[in-house]
Scaffold this motif. Sequence first.
Motif, short mmCIF file in Angstrom:
data_model
loop_
_atom_site.label_atom_id
_atom_site.label_comp_id
_atom_site.label_asym_id
_atom_site.label_seq_id
_atom_site.Cartn_x
_atom_site.Cartn_y
_atom_site.Cartn_z
N HIS A 58 18.32 8.03 1.13
CA HIS A 58 19.71 7.69 1.42
C HIS A 58 19.79 6.29 2.03
O HIS A 58 20.61 5.48 1.62
CB HIS A 58 20.33 8.71 2.37
N TYR A 59 18.91 6.01 2.97
CA TYR A 59 18.90 4.69 3.61
C TYR A 59 18.60 3.61 2.58
O TYR A 59 19.27 2.59 2.51
CB TYR A 59 17.88 4.64 4.75
N THR A 60 17.58 3.84 1.76
CA THR A 60 17.18 2.86 0.76
C THR A 60 18.31 2.61 -0.24
O THR A 60 18.62 1.47 -0.56
CB THR A 60 15.92 3.33 0.01
N MET A 61 18.93 3.67 -0.70
CA MET A 61 20.01 3.53 -1.67
C MET A 61 21.21 2.81 -1.06
O MET A 61 21.85 1.99 -1.71
CB MET A 61 20.43 4.90 -2.22
N LEU A 64 20.31 -0.86 -0.92
CA LEU A 64 20.34 -1.45 -2.26
C LEU A 64 21.77 -1.67 -2.72
O LEU A 64 22.09 -2.69 -3.32
CB LEU A 64 19.58 -0.56 -3.25
N ALA A 65 22.64 -0.70 -2.44
CA ALA A 65 24.05 -0.83 -2.83
C ALA A 65 24.71 -1.97 -2.09
O ALA A 65 25.47 -2.75 -2.67
CB ALA A 65 24.78 0.48 -2.56
N GLN A 66 24.40 -2.11 -0.79
CA GLN A 66 24.97 -3.22 -0.01
C GLN A 66 24.49 -4.56 -0.55
O GLN A 66 25.26 -5.51 -0.67
CB GLN A 66 24.56 -3.09 1.46
N LYS A 67 23.23 -4.62 -0.91
CA LYS A 67 22.67 -5.87 -1.45
C LYS A 67 23.32 -6.21 -2.79
O LYS A 67 23.69 -7.34 -3.04
CB LYS A 67 21.15 -5.71 -1.60
N ALA A 68 23.48 -5.22 -3.65
CA ALA A 68 24.09 -5.45 -4.96
C ALA A 68 25.55 -5.89 -4.79
O ALA A 68 26.02 -6.79 -5.49
CB ALA A 68 24.02 -4.19 -5.80
#
Length: 72
Positions: A58-61, A64-68
């Motif tokens: 959950h943290y990783t996703m 990644l979503a914030q970065k995208a």
Amino acid sequence: MSVVNSGNGYNALKEAQRDISYYLMTRYNWLRPHQLNSGLAPAKAEKNLIHCPESVDHYTMTRLAQKAFSNQ
């Protein structure tokens, strides 16, 4: 190394920093029981943590979503 100062204050900032670090790393993290950790000290409770891949995923996703999103 003295945890308790004689009551006359510290002669140097480094002395105070040393005693505070000592307190945090020994008494606070390793010896002090914590009610929410079933009476274990925080560092001891952390050693007993069970790997939880769902939390990591959950943290990783989320990251990644914030970065995208920030790259748009």
